[in-house]
Design an enzyme around this catalytic site. Structure first.
Site, PDB file in Angstrom:
ATOM      1  N   HIS A 167       0.819  -1.225   0.000  1.00 25.97           N
ATOM      2  CA  HIS A 167       0.000   0.000   0.000  1.00 25.97           C
ATOM      3  C   HIS A 167       0.851   1.273   0.000  1.00 25.97           C
ATOM      4  O   HIS A 167       0.308   2.377  -0.070  1.00 25.97           O
ATOM      5  CB  HIS A 167      -0.944   0.034   1.205  1.00 25.97           C
ATOM      6  CG  HIS A 167      -1.949  -1.077   1.223  1.00 25.97           C
ATOM      7  ND1 HIS A 167      -2.817  -1.297   0.183  1.00 25.97           N
ATOM      8  CD2 HIS A 167      -2.206  -2.040   2.143  1.00 25.97           C
ATOM      9  CE1 HIS A 167      -3.587  -2.359   0.470  1.00 25.97           C
ATOM     10  NE2 HIS A 167      -3.226  -2.827   1.647  1.00 25.97           N
ATOM     11  N   ASP A 203      -2.720 -10.597  -2.208  1.00 25.22           N
ATOM     12  CA  ASP A 203      -3.247 -10.100  -0.931  1.00 25.22           C
ATOM     13  C   ASP A 203      -4.737  -9.773  -1.127  1.00 25.22           C
ATOM     14  O   ASP A 203      -5.164  -9.406  -2.224  1.00 25.22           O
ATOM     15  CB  ASP A 203      -2.464  -8.850  -0.521  1.00 25.22           C
ATOM     16  CG  ASP A 203      -2.843  -8.328   0.860  1.00 25.22           C
ATOM     17  OD1 ASP A 203      -2.123  -8.628   1.830  1.00 25.22           O
ATOM     18  OD2 ASP A 203      -3.870  -7.615   0.974  1.00 25.22           O
ATOM     19  N   HIS A 205      -6.339  -7.306  -0.304  1.00 24.10           N
ATOM     20  CA  HIS A 205      -6.557  -5.887  -0.603  1.00 24.10           C
ATOM     21  C   HIS A 205      -5.794  -5.495  -1.861  1.00 24.10           C
ATOM     22  O   HIS A 205      -4.717  -6.033  -2.137  1.00 24.10           O
ATOM     23  CB  HIS A 205      -6.083  -5.016   0.573  1.00 24.10           C
ATOM     24  CG  HIS A 205      -6.717  -5.385   1.877  1.00 24.10           C
ATOM     25  ND1 HIS A 205      -6.087  -6.184   2.810  1.00 24.10           N
ATOM     26  CD2 HIS A 205      -7.941  -5.104   2.373  1.00 24.10           C
ATOM     27  CE1 HIS A 205      -6.895  -6.370   3.842  1.00 24.10           C
ATOM     28  NE2 HIS A 205      -8.035  -5.731   3.615  1.00 24.10           N
ATOM     29  N   ASP A 293      -4.309 -12.901   3.571  1.00 22.54           N
ATOM     30  CA  ASP A 293      -5.541 -12.448   4.222  1.00 22.54           C
ATOM     31  C   ASP A 293      -6.805 -12.739   3.406  1.00 22.54           C
ATOM     32  O   ASP A 293      -7.915 -12.481   3.883  1.00 22.54           O
ATOM     33  CB  ASP A 293      -5.469 -10.955   4.617  1.00 22.54           C
ATOM     34  CG  ASP A 293      -4.871 -10.062   3.553  1.00 22.54           C
ATOM     35  OD1 ASP A 293      -4.587 -10.549   2.442  1.00 22.54           O
ATOM     36  OD2 ASP A 293      -4.670  -8.862   3.846  1.00 22.54           O
ATOM     37  N   TYR A 332      -3.697 -11.956   8.761  1.00 23.97           N
ATOM     38  CA  TYR A 332      -3.884 -11.495  10.141  1.00 23.97           C
ATOM     39  C   TYR A 332      -4.498 -12.535  11.069  1.00 23.97           C
ATOM     40  O   TYR A 332      -4.771 -12.247  12.224  1.00 23.97           O
ATOM     41  CB  TYR A 332      -4.728 -10.202  10.129  1.00 23.97           C
ATOM     42  CG  TYR A 332      -4.093  -9.182   9.209  1.00 23.97           C
ATOM     43  CD1 TYR A 332      -3.015  -8.417   9.630  1.00 23.97           C
ATOM     44  CD2 TYR A 332      -4.521  -9.043   7.880  1.00 23.97           C
ATOM     45  CE1 TYR A 332      -2.384  -7.529   8.775  1.00 23.97           C
ATOM     46  CE2 TYR A 332      -3.897  -8.156   7.014  1.00 23.97           C
ATOM     47  CZ  TYR A 332      -2.833  -7.402   7.469  1.00 23.97           C
ATOM     48  OH  TYR A 332      -2.200  -6.533   6.614  1.00 23.97           O
TER      49      TYR A 332
END
Ligand code: SP5
Ligand code: ZN
Length: 352
Positions: A167, A203, A205, A293, A332
């Protein structure tokens, strides 16, 4: 395959996340990397220490104003007295140079430490503490060391990066990321393989930082499969299928957003599509931005990928037969993160 590791990740103690204005416990914790290390040790992995790389090489993809800021952000915050009054022991922004605030006027650099944070940090969840810079710098060294190993002949190498990086943009940090580890590995592969390379980001995201760093660069294809930001998920403003690159990089970015609740079927189909796209693009090397995740049970995403799905994703990408650097991103669920990484890496070895 070799596993690149740095103990210095432990220096980064985010101390939680400020989420809708409330300091919550946060999920990007040191135990994540420790669980991965334990699972890989059990699986018999060979560990290599991250090798320090000079700043000129390591920080080339970030604006010098960002790396300069990060390297002293906590010290400046502390020197400004903010840890005592009002009692905030981490750097947390309060004001942002929003386009609606500054319009077309030039971006300036505020004098106050409290205001300066918003110049370089685009959310309130990415806190900076006393050891954040050293840990982020070590994660970058880990990714570069893994790239070096692949350049010198290893078929694949895994960098256990913490904090994560995908990110982080050229000019700003966010999403629990500070320096873009996967982008640095890709640039290094690109420079020494003398041809295009791909970053495939699995990922949960969208890898907005990696996308933005290479958005106009035809030499690094960037592909990401992630939960649809339009359905209410971070990073909300980016990650749509319409974002395909610009200028010389037109066509060199690909986003495959998935509906919340999507599992192995659509997720693996998207990864196969990204793998084919990279192959057709003639890439000579691969960086896998491996967040885990997307697994069912992860507290930060609604995707429902299984451990077998992670192994199959590894097989699909391993079958490309490319020099491959795997960089840890999110994930996570502390009870699952280690075995999910082991599955993905085993799949890559299987697939080759
Ligand atoms: C590297 C990476 O995976 N970064 C993820 C950043 C997304 N974090 C979004 C956090 C949104 C607030 N979390 C609240 C969780 C409530 N269950
Ligand atoms: Zn993530």
């Amino acid at each position: 395959m070799p596993v690149v590791w740095s103990d210095r990740h432990r220096l980064h103690e985010p101390g939680g996340e400020v989420w809708v204005g409330v300091r919550t416990a946060g999920t990007e914790v040191a135990a994540r990397a420790e669980r991965i290390r334990e699972a890989l040790t059990e699986a018999g992995a060979r560990f290599v220490d991250a090798e320090p790389h000079p700043d000129e090489v390591a920080l080339a993809l970030h604006d010098p104003s960002l790396s300069g800021y990060l390297s002293t952000a906590w010290e400046e915050w502390d020197a400004a007295g903010l840890a005592d009054d009002p009692g905030q022991d981490r750097v947390v922004p309060y004001l942002f140079p929003h386009p609606g605030l500054i319009g077309a006027l030039p971006l300036t650099t505020p004098a106050a430490a409290s205001a300066l944070a918003g110049r370089f940090v685009y959310d309130t969840m990415t806190l900076i503490g006393p050891g954040t810079w050293q840990a982020a710098r070590a994660a970058l060294d880990a990714a570069l060391t893994a790239a070096d190993l692949v350049i010198s002949g290893e078929a694949a190498a895994y960098a256990c990066c913490r904090p994560p990086g995908h990110h982080a943009t050229r000019t700003a940090v966010g999403g629990s990321c500070y320096l873009n580890n996967a982008a640095a590995a890709a640039a290094r592969l690109h420079d020494s393989l003398r041809g295009p390379v791909a970053v495939i980001d699995v990922d949960a995201h969208h890898g907005n930082g990696t996308q933005s760093i290479f958005y106009e660069d035809p030499g690094v294809l960037t592909g990401s499969v992630h939960v649809d930001p339009g359905a209410g998920w971070f990073p909300h403003y980016l990650g749509f299928a319409s974002e395909s690159g610009r200028g010389a990089g037109a066509g060199a970015n690909r986003n495959l957003p998935l509906a919340p609740g999507a599992g192995d079927g659509p997720w693996l189909e998207a990864i196969a599509a990204l793998a084919n796209w990279a192959r057709e693009g003639g890439v000579r090397g691969l960086v896998l931005a491996l967040g885990v995740d997307a697994a069912g049970g992860d507290p930060e995403s609604p995707l429902q990928v299984t451990p077998a799905g992670f192994r199959e994703a590894g097989r699909t990408l391993g079958a490309l037969g490319l020099p491959t650097v795997i960089v840890q991103e999110g994930g996570y669920d502390l009870g699952a993160i280690g075995s999910l990484v082991v599955e993905a890496l085993a799949g890559i070895d299987d697939g080759r």
